[in-house]
Enzyme design. Structure first.
Site, PDB file in Angstrom:
ATOM      1  N   HIS A 162      -9.565   1.098   4.924  1.00 61.15           N
ATOM      2  CA  HIS A 162      -8.293   1.308   5.622  1.00 61.15           C
ATOM      3  C   HIS A 162      -8.516   2.245   6.821  1.00 61.15           C
ATOM      4  O   HIS A 162      -9.337   3.164   6.741  1.00 61.15           O
ATOM      5  CB  HIS A 162      -7.263   1.912   4.664  1.00 61.15           C
ATOM      6  N   ASN A 214       0.877  -1.180   0.000  1.00 64.53           N
ATOM      7  CA  ASN A 214       0.000   0.000   0.000  1.00 64.53           C
ATOM      8  C   ASN A 214       0.907   1.220   0.000  1.00 64.53           C
ATOM      9  O   ASN A 214       1.498   1.564   1.010  1.00 64.53           O
ATOM     10  CB  ASN A 214      -0.893  -0.030   1.243  1.00 64.53           C
ATOM     11  N   TRP A 215       1.005   1.850  -1.160  1.00 65.71           N
ATOM     12  CA  TRP A 215       1.945   2.982  -1.294  1.00 65.71           C
ATOM     13  C   TRP A 215       1.377   4.261  -0.687  1.00 65.71           C
ATOM     14  O   TRP A 215       2.057   5.274  -0.644  1.00 65.71           O
ATOM     15  CB  TRP A 215       2.322   3.185  -2.765  1.00 65.71           C
ATOM     16  N   GLY A 224       5.188   1.330   4.626  1.00 71.74           N
ATOM     17  CA  GLY A 224       6.536   1.895   4.453  1.00 71.74           C
ATOM     18  C   GLY A 224       7.523   0.991   3.739  1.00 71.74           C
ATOM     19  O   GLY A 224       8.249   1.440   2.837  1.00 71.74           O
TER      20      GLY A 224
HETATM   21  P1  13P Z   1       3.162   0.452   7.614  1.00 79.46           P
HETATM   22  O1  13P Z   1       3.668  -0.849   7.034  1.00 79.46           O
HETATM   23  O2  13P Z   1       3.876   1.649   7.096  1.00 79.46           O
HETATM   24  O3  13P Z   1       3.063   0.384   9.101  1.00 79.46           O
HETATM   25  O4  13P Z   1       1.654   0.610   7.050  1.00 79.46           O
HETATM   26  C1  13P Z   1       0.762  -0.435   7.219  1.00 79.46           C
HETATM   27  C2  13P Z   1      -0.475  -0.115   6.469  1.00 79.46           C
HETATM   28  O5  13P Z   1      -1.273   0.714   6.876  1.00 79.46           O
HETATM   29  C3  13P Z   1      -0.700  -0.814   5.202  1.00 79.46           C
HETATM   30  O6  13P Z   1      -1.995  -0.585   4.738  1.00 79.46           O
END
Ligand code: 13P
Length: 250
Positions: A94, A9-10, A235
């Site tokens: 989300h 998820n960018w 991330g």
């Molecule tokens: P992180 O991997 O940056 O914690 O984000 C998780 C996320 O919300 C994926 O949808």
């Protein structure tokens, strides 16, 4: 056996040009990894460029959101048939959409039904806040989110959905849930609720991801949990280390 699925998820990162360059940079290495489904979920405006970049590979493309109506006066929204030429997946519900943009359980339920009607695989996010976690409300809250999200689906539709359990306190914080914690909530609460709603056979077909500070170092621990079928990665999906993460997942 459920095929694991790792989705990046960018979020609101990478312009169309940056997204295309990055997809081209990592696609061949990812395409060579067998036994796992992979998806890139870029910002909406970068979806066509990323879809073109990964065409002919095993990598799927997902939108980060979608509206449930077919067309009309909904400024700023995208209809299902606007993304289906490019996407196989759509992330729905989300916690950032729920928290910053007022998305409700009812809206998420409508979006899931619209996505399925258009042949898209929804990646449906659930997860509790830090306050709820500390108050011992995780099971009740997450189970309620699952019930509301999948209300009114047929068993066949349910089996097509992917669920991402993302504890809000673990997102972007570097403070990931332990594999045991995540495995237990995903097994007992998330899959357990699907069992209660649709029966065991359907629930065993549903793929459930962990999300929240997943990275190339901790992914293998999550994947050892019998009920965890992959990850929704923020991330760590923005850099070439995503290749290592996917390799370490299988
Ligand atoms: P992180 O991997 O940056 O914690 O984000 C998780 C996320 O919300 C994926 O949808």
């Amino acid at each position: 056996m459920r095929t694991p699925i790792i989705a990046g998820n960018w979020k609101m990162n990478k312009t169309p040009a940056e997204a295309e360059t990055f997809a081209n940079e990592i696609k061949d290495a990812l395409n060579a990894i067998e036994g796992v489904d992979i998806a890139f979920c870029p910002p909406a405006i970068a979806i066509p460029a990323v879809a073109a970049a990964v065409a002919g590979t095993k990598i799927g493309v997902g939108a980060q959101n979608m509206y449930f109506e077919e067309k009309g006066a909904y400024t700023g929204e995208l209809a299902p048939n606007m993304i289906t030429p490019f996407c196989q997946y759509v992330i729905l519900g989300h916690s950032e959409r729920r928290g910053y943009f007022g998305e409700t359980d009812e809206g998420v339920n409508k979006k899931i039904k619209a996505a399925l009607a258009h042949g898209l695989t929804p990646i449906v996010c659930v997860g509790e806040s830090l306050e709820q976690n500390e108050a011992g409300e995780t099971h009740a809250f997450v189970s309620g989110q699952v019930k509301a999200a999948f209300d009114g689906l047929t068993a066949a539709q349910m089996a097509q959905c992917v669920i991402a359990y993302e504890p809000i306190w673990a997102i972007g914080t570097g403070k990931s849930a332990t594999a045991e914690q995540a495995g237990e909530i995903i097994g007992k609460t998330v899959r357990g609720t699907v069992v209660a709603m649709f029966g065991d056979e359907t629930a065993q077909a549903v793929r459930i991801q962990y999300g929240g500070s997943a990275n190339e170092k901790n992914i293998a621990e999550y994947m050892k949990q019998p009920d965890i079928d992959g990850a929704l990665v923020g991330g760590a999906s923005l850099k070439p280390v995503f290749i290592e993460l996917v390799q370490n997942a299988i």
